[in-house]
Scaffold this active site. Structure first.
Site, mmCIF file in Angstrom:
data_model
loop_
_atom_site.group_PDB
_atom_site.id
_atom_site.type_symbol
_atom_site.label_atom_id
_atom_site.label_comp_id
_atom_site.label_asym_id
_atom_site.label_seq_id
_atom_site.Cartn_x
_atom_site.Cartn_y
_atom_site.Cartn_z
ATOM 1 N N ALA A 53 0.796 -1.228 0.000
ATOM 2 C CA ALA A 53 0.000 0.000 0.000
ATOM 3 C C ALA A 53 0.827 1.275 0.000
ATOM 4 C CB ALA A 53 -0.935 0.012 1.217
ATOM 5 N N ARG A 88 10.168 7.953 -2.611
ATOM 6 C CA ARG A 88 11.592 8.117 -2.926
ATOM 7 C C ARG A 88 11.955 7.599 -4.310
ATOM 8 N NH1 ARG A 88 14.320 5.168 1.924
ATOM 9 N NH2 ARG A 88 16.144 5.378 0.571
ATOM 10 N N LYS A 128 5.748 1.816 -7.202
ATOM 11 C CA LYS A 128 7.051 1.220 -6.917
ATOM 12 C C LYS A 128 7.081 -0.270 -7.223
ATOM 13 C CE LYS A 128 8.165 0.638 -2.558
ATOM 14 N NZ LYS A 128 8.663 0.872 -1.185
ATOM 15 N N GLN A 181 -6.355 -0.453 1.984
ATOM 16 C CA GLN A 181 -5.992 0.349 3.145
ATOM 17 C C GLN A 181 -6.106 1.822 2.765
ATOM 18 O OE1 GLN A 181 -1.892 0.474 4.347
ATOM 19 N NE2 GLN A 181 -2.361 1.074 6.457
ATOM 20 N N ASN A 207 14.695 -5.853 12.846
ATOM 21 C CA ASN A 207 13.429 -6.415 12.394
ATOM 22 C C ASN A 207 13.446 -6.538 10.877
ATOM 23 O OD1 ASN A 207 10.721 -6.973 11.820
ATOM 24 N ND2 ASN A 207 10.091 -4.830 12.088
ATOM 25 N N ASN A 233 17.331 -16.791 -52.711
ATOM 26 C CA ASN A 233 18.339 -15.744 -52.545
ATOM 27 C C ASN A 233 17.664 -14.386 -52.741
ATOM 28 O OD1 ASN A 233 21.493 -15.118 -52.526
ATOM 29 N ND2 ASN A 233 20.520 -13.758 -54.003
#
Length: 461
Positions: free
Chosen positions: A16, A21, A28, A80, A176, A384
């Site tokens: 989401a 950046r 992304k 979301q 993490n 040819n």
């Protein structure tokens, strides 16, 4: 023998985020990475675990992301809106999972390097310990930007985000990874208990550690052996760095299978490309999409081959472009040839320098060695095609076919005005503009008669 089916495994992928950046309009997760969108790498890993369901939590540019994945019937989506943090994102999966039971495995859509074996180890440990939550951690010598794992007597007590950490906490190198396994039973109730007492005023998923410990539920950790697996993509620079890792891993696989890469660092080979043994790939070659290259081939520098099938023993010389085309065994292509979509080059045929084929069949053993455009043509065997030949296939409104039958000889600088057929074994004289069919075995001459005017040059002076 235990016939008890394994417990359900539901995978949720967080997808989401805005990816600000990246500085692009494209979402992304839809940026290409070694021939696939970033999100597709994550989904392939997820499918390798044979899950009961896969849910993507989408938000920013949700419609575009869903549209790009519309053909993947095993995916479900949870929206979301607004985006209020990772804890809030996982809570949105409740609208899809409902009363589901079993294990929820949480992945990040922008972390494409994680291996299925690592995820299996996470899930297995989670189930064996019957934990409420199990987190994959990693040791990072330079952990900037990651949440730190805080422990007491070896037991995890808390995860503190970089921006909320004290200088002492920032010295911790266990971080993490963002990879979690949860017991679905009670998960969404626990998520609703999260607060926003942090610098971002968001619902942090990491606060579940404290929520579960306060409730007396077990929280486990599993240490990731290779921290490279959790490299995320948040910028163009990180996208390029991850792409280099994926490309090198693919090249290592090919070399182990008998493919010679003269310079592996400059061989750009997508993850779905197949290359046979004893094939030599020179520097600065691009093999893209679903390309298949046979054995014993040689692909020279500057070549770009996209979604094409290359047979055994084929030579592709420098700076050729081959797209959605087929090249049969023993053929020779280039240099500087362009095979456009729908082209089919037969066995031992030659397509030479500055020859362009578009939706054209060039039969076995036929040759178009120099400076030709052959479009919407069916060319038989042993033909040819002389230098400078053009099939004039477009009348400004419609495309028309040209047929050149087996054994025909097309002289240099010929224009074949389609629709037209040159029969078997026929000859076309150089410099002709052919507007009518040429019978088998005939010689066609279609050019103005030469007139020599004696003394003209002197009189002009």
């Amino acid at each position: 023998m235990n016939d008890t089916p394994p417990p359900d495994l539901h995978i949720v992928v967080l997808a989401a985020g805005k990816g600000t950046r990246m500085k692009t309009r494209r979402p992304k997760l839809l940026h290409p990475l070694a021939g696939l969108p970033v999100i597709e790498h994550v989904l392939r890993t997820a499918r390798a675990l044979d899950p009961t369901s896969i849910t993507l939590v989408v938000g920013y540019q949700a419609a575009e992301l869903q549209a790009s994945l519309a053909g993947e019937a095993d995916l479900r989506f949870a929206l979301q809106e607004p985006q209020l943090g990772t804890g809030h994102a996982v809570l949105q999966a409740e609208q899809v999972l409902g009363e589901a039971r079993g294990t929820l495995l949480l992945l990040s859509g922008d972390v494409p390097l994680v291996r299925a074996a690592s995820l299996r180890r996470l899930v297995d440990h989670h189930r064996e310990t019957r934990a409420a939550a199990t987190l994959m951690t990693a040791i990072m010598p330079r952990p900037y930007g990651y949440g730190r794992i805080l422990r007491k007597d070896g037991v995890i007590t808390r995860i503190v985000e970089e921006r909320d950490a004290t200088p002492e906490q920032r010295k911790v190198t266990e971080i993490n990874s963002g990879l979690w396994a949860f017991a679905l039973d009670g998960l969404f109730d626990a998520l609703r208990a999260l607060g926003t007492d942090n610098d971002q005023r968001e619902y942090y998923l990491t606060d579940l550690v404290q929520v579960h410990r306060k409730a007396g539920s077990a929280v486990e950790t599993v240490l990731l052996e290779d921290p490279t697996e959790i490299r995320g993509i948040n910028s163009q620079n990180e996208l390029a760095e991850v792409a280099a890792i994926v490309r090198r891993a693919r090249n290592d696989e090919l070399q182990a299978a008998g493919v010679t890469l003269v310079d592996p660092d400059s061989a750009y080979i997508d993850v779905d490309v197949e290359v046979g043994p004893d094939t030599v790939v020179h520097p600065n070659v691009y093999l893209e999409g679903h390309t298949r290259v046979g054995s014993g081939c040689e692909i020279h520098s500057g070549a770009r081959i996209v979604n094409s099938e290359i047979g055994d023993g084929v030579l592709v010389r420098n700076h050729c472009v081959i797209e959605d085309a087929r090249v049969a065994d023993g053929a020779r292509v280039g240099p500087f040839a362009h095979l456009r979509p729908g082209s089919d080059v037969g066995a031992d045929a030659h397509v030479g320098n500055f020859v362009e084929l578009k939706k054209t069949v060039l039969g076995a053993g036929s040759k178009a060695n120099h400076l030709a455009y052959l479009g919407d043509a069916t060319i038989g065997e042993g033909v040819n095609v002389g230098a400078g030949t053009i099939t004039c296939n477009y009348d400004g409104t419609h495309k028309h076919p040209t047929v050149i039958e087996d054994g025909a000889f097309i002289g240099s600088d010929t224009q074949l005005i389609a629709p037209v057929t040159v029969g078997r074994g026929a000859y076309v004289a150089a410099g002709s503009s052919i507007t009518e069919d040429v019978p088998a075995g005939a010689l066609a001459i279609a050019r103005g008669r030469q007139v020599n005017k004696d003394g003209w040059a002197e009189r002009k002076k």
